[in-house]
Scaffold this motif. Structure first.
Motif, PDB file in Angstrom:
ATOM      1  N   PHE A   1       0.827  -1.211   0.000  1.00 57.31           N
ATOM      2  CA  PHE A   1       0.000   0.000   0.000  1.00 57.31           C
ATOM      3  C   PHE A   1       0.866   1.267   0.000  1.00 57.31           C
ATOM      4  O   PHE A   1       0.449   2.299  -0.529  1.00 57.31           O
ATOM      5  CB  PHE A   1      -0.960  -0.017   1.185  1.00 57.31           C
ATOM      6  N   LYS A   2       2.046   1.165   0.572  1.00 59.41           N
ATOM      7  CA  LYS A   2       2.994   2.276   0.452  1.00 59.41           C
ATOM      8  C   LYS A   2       3.380   2.464  -1.014  1.00 59.41           C
ATOM      9  O   LYS A   2       3.419   3.589  -1.529  1.00 59.41           O
ATOM     10  CB  LYS A   2       4.234   1.984   1.306  1.00 59.41           C
ATOM     11  N   GLY A   3       3.666   1.355  -1.693  1.00 56.14           N
ATOM     12  CA  GLY A   3       3.969   1.437  -3.120  1.00 56.14           C
ATOM     13  C   GLY A   3       2.775   1.885  -3.936  1.00 56.14           C
ATOM     14  O   GLY A   3       2.928   2.587  -4.941  1.00 56.14           O
ATOM     15  N   ALA A   4       1.553   1.503  -3.516  1.00 54.32           N
ATOM     16  CA  ALA A   4       0.347   1.933  -4.229  1.00 54.32           C
ATOM     17  C   ALA A   4       0.185   3.445  -4.152  1.00 54.32           C
ATOM     18  O   ALA A   4      -0.279   4.084  -5.111  1.00 54.32           O
ATOM     19  CB  ALA A   4      -0.881   1.242  -3.650  1.00 54.32           C
ATOM     20  N   GLY A   5       0.571   4.037  -3.021  1.00 51.97           N
ATOM     21  CA  GLY A   5       0.531   5.494  -2.918  1.00 51.97           C
ATOM     22  C   GLY A   5       1.458   6.162  -3.908  1.00 51.97           C
ATOM     23  O   GLY A   5       1.098   7.164  -4.543  1.00 51.97           O
ATOM     24  N   VAL A   6       2.653   5.586  -4.072  1.00 46.43           N
ATOM     25  CA  VAL A   6       3.599   6.128  -5.053  1.00 46.43           C
ATOM     26  C   VAL A   6       3.053   5.949  -6.466  1.00 46.43           C
ATOM     27  O   VAL A   6       3.164   6.843  -7.318  1.00 46.43           O
ATOM     28  CB  VAL A   6       4.976   5.436  -4.908  1.00 46.43           C
ATOM     29  N   THR A   7       2.420   4.794  -6.734  1.00 44.79           N
ATOM     30  CA  THR A   7       1.830   4.537  -8.046  1.00 44.79           C
ATOM     31  C   THR A   7       0.737   5.551  -8.368  1.00 44.79           C
ATOM     32  O   THR A   7       0.680   6.092  -9.481  1.00 44.79           O
ATOM     33  CB  THR A   7       1.266   3.113  -8.092  1.00 44.79           C
ATOM     34  N   LEU A   8      -0.136   5.824  -7.407  1.00 43.50           N
ATOM     35  CA  LEU A   8      -1.204   6.801  -7.632  1.00 43.50           C
ATOM     36  C   LEU A   8      -0.649   8.198  -7.835  1.00 43.50           C
ATOM     37  O   LEU A   8      -1.162   8.971  -8.665  1.00 43.50           O
ATOM     38  CB  LEU A   8      -2.179   6.784  -6.449  1.00 43.50           C
ATOM     39  N   MET A   9       0.385   8.550  -7.075  1.00 47.93           N
ATOM     40  CA  MET A   9       1.001   9.866  -7.242  1.00 47.93           C
ATOM     41  C   MET A   9       1.600  10.018  -8.645  1.00 47.93           C
ATOM     42  O   MET A   9       1.392  11.035  -9.324  1.00 47.93           O
ATOM     43  CB  MET A   9       2.078  10.062  -6.171  1.00 47.93           C
ATOM     44  N   LEU A  10       2.320   8.999  -9.100  1.00 46.80           N
ATOM     45  CA  LEU A  10       2.889   9.039 -10.451  1.00 46.80           C
ATOM     46  C   LEU A  10       1.791   9.118 -11.500  1.00 46.80           C
ATOM     47  O   LEU A  10       1.885   9.881 -12.474  1.00 46.80           O
ATOM     48  CB  LEU A  10       3.750   7.790 -10.686  1.00 46.80           C
ATOM     49  N   THR A  11       0.731   8.317 -11.315  1.00 43.89           N
ATOM     50  CA  THR A  11      -0.367   8.301 -12.287  1.00 43.89           C
ATOM     51  C   THR A  11      -1.067   9.650 -12.349  1.00 43.89           C
ATOM     52  O   THR A  11      -1.351  10.167 -13.439  1.00 43.89           O
ATOM     53  CB  THR A  11      -1.382   7.205 -11.909  1.00 43.89           C
TER      54      THR A  11
END
Length: 516
Positions: free
Chosen positions: A288-298
């Motif tokens: 979920f930490k990585g998912a936050g980074v993914t959403l920020m990049l997206t």
């Protein structure tokens, strides 16, 4: 009657001949099967010179590991077939038994031995620290505290630097990319296998890089096989014969100077009982930490891509031919080349180009990732928006012109609102695609959702469970995005807006007609 007897004898004779021929065919097939060597699939990563690399001319593989494995196969009567895989994909391939073995400078560790079987050691190596030529303060692991260090994912180098207090660790898919990161001045050091680093500096012509603390650890490479593989005894027997006959020494001296060091029959690391169990709480915390980074990049990439795509779309329908041509070239380039290549060009290629021109320029990972994703998605969005604008009937342009509206007002108030409603479904698809495409930035060490999964696999070797969890988190993100865009479609569709129905008045009585 005689004809029937003759036909009977002819039938028996035919059946007898068929039976004899079938028996001969089976016997010949059995002999042929015994004489044909068994195909033995061996996984390797061909970016680990001098152990394995592409041969000159790009045909086949060469290197110490390749020569040794071919000699072992010949000794054991096997027909070896090499399968090129990324290093972090080798252990999952062995666990799923899609390959029979793997040879790729794989260090024998107690953690790996929990899920794999290892041959006896075939090479003694160790980790080395590579720094820039002018660096004189780093000599050992103790000097790396608080430093930014590049490593190859899934290696013992990555495991060792994780123990350094305050170290900022950047993981890459290959040692070559990690060394390029050091050359570009984006990290303070690279921790990697000593022989590989020395070979790269000497033979690949790396400028401005030196090795300090050579072989700061002692490690042994082994041939990895699936757990409890029946081929382990065959491989060990063939390797022992090569060591006894001196053929191993000949292969070693073909690639390295001097005589090979003595090799123990069992790696010392296997005397440890260390086990890395899968911690589900830590796994989902990292995901979920990585998912936050993914959403920020997206989010940022989609916003910048939407702005850029709008400008490019307007340029594509403009009356200025040179501007249309430039934008068409841009769209075709970014749609016609892989995003991974574009990412490498921006993050690694541009700094290297500017350095050759004498300019000190480099990209940080975040702006490089957003720039690459935005430029790529802008090309796709430009075509979506151009198609949406041109789908509006020309009569509406003419009607607006007859009402005295200028082109900007026409686009702003009449054309674009209608076109945008038509664009929403493909825009939603592009947003969902972008969520998944952000996984590509893992190759430059960005710890987004997919990279977090890779890091967990590299330490626990539970590939199926972890990648299934990664897929479920991606599914959660894409499903939520799909619902949001569908809600926007309903919200902006004038035909589907709910209107309050007018209730008929109550207590209506029919007029009575007087009877005559």
């Amino acid at each position: 009657m005689k004809q029937l007897q003759r036909r009977g004898w002819f039938r028996y004779l035919t059946l007898g001949l068929i039976t004899c021929l079938t028996a001969i065919a089976f016997a010949f097939g059995a002999v042929t099967a015994q004489e044909t060597p068994r195909v033995f699939k061996v996984a390797t990563e061909p970016t680990f010179p001098p152990f394995e690399m592409q041969a000159e001319g790009g045909e086949g593989l060469e290197g110490f590991d390749i020569d040794l494995m071919e000699a072992i196969a010949a000794e054991a009567g096997l027909d070896v077939e090499f399968v090129s895989l990324p290093f972090d994909g080798i252990i999952p391939a062995l666990q799923s038994q899609t390959v029979d073995a793997a040879i790729s400078g794989i260090t024998i560790t107690a953690e790996r031995a929990q899920s794999l079987s290892f041959s006896r050691p075939y090479f003694k190596a160790g980790l080395a620290i590579a720094v820039q030529e002018g660096e004189n303060n780093i000599r050992s692991f103790e000097d790396l505290e608080g430093k930014k260090i590049a490593v190859q994912i899934g290696t013992t180098g990555a495991r060792e630097v994780a123990k350094i207090e305050g170290a900022q660790i950047v993981t890459f898919d290959s040692a070559a990319i990690a060394l390029q990161e050091l050359i570009n001045g984006k990290v303070d050091a690279v921790v990697n296998d000593g022989p590989v680093t020395l070979y790269a500096i000497k033979n690949a012509g790396l400028q401005g890089v030196k090795v300090v603390g050579e072989l700061v650890t002692e490690e042994f490479y082994g041939i990895a096989l699936p757990k409890d593989s029946p081929d382990l005894e065959i491989i060990n027997g063939a390797l022992t014969n090569l060591l006894a006959t001196g053929e191993y020494n000949a292969i070693y001296q073909n690639w390295f100077a001097g005589d090979p060091p003595p090799l123990p029959p069992v790696a010392p690391a296997l005397e440890s009982d260390a086990v890395n169990a899968l911690n589900w709480g830590r796994l989902f915390q990292n995901l979920f930490k990585g998912a936050g980074v993914t959403l920020m990049l997206t989010f940022f990439s989609f916003i910048f891509g939407l702005l850029g795509g709008t400008l490019v779309a307007l340029a594509l329908i403009s009356p200025y031919k040179p501007l249309r041509l430039i934008c068409r070239v841009y769209v075709e380039f970014f749609r016609g080349t892989p995003m991974l290549v574009q990412l490498f060009m921006i993050y690694f290629g541009l700094p290297a180009l500017f350095r050759e021109l004498g300019l000190d320029f480099s990209f940080e990972r975040l702006p490089a990732a957003i720039a690459a994703l935005s430029l790529n998605v802008a090309a796709y969005l430009a075509e979506i928006m151009r198609g949406g604008i041109q789908s509006i009937e020309k009569g509406q342009w003419e009607a607006c012109e007859s009402l005295g509206m200028n082109p900007i007002e026409t686009m702003r108030y009449i054309i674009f609102p209608q076109a945008f409603r038509r664009m929403l479904p493909p825009l939603g698809n592009e947003f969902i695609t972008l969520i998944k495409d952000t996984s590509l930035v893992a190759v430059i060490g960005f710890e987004e959702l997919f990279r977090q999964g890779q890091l967990m696999v590299a330490t626990t070797y539970k590939a199926f469970e972890i990648y299934l969890a990664v897929a479920l988190v991606y599914l959660l993100l894409t499903t939520a995005s799909s619902f949001i865009f569908k809600w926007l479609e309903r919200r902006m569709d004038p035909l589907k807006k709910k209107t309050k129905a007018v209730a008929p008045p109550k207590n209506i009585t029919r007029p009575q007609v007087a009877s005559q």
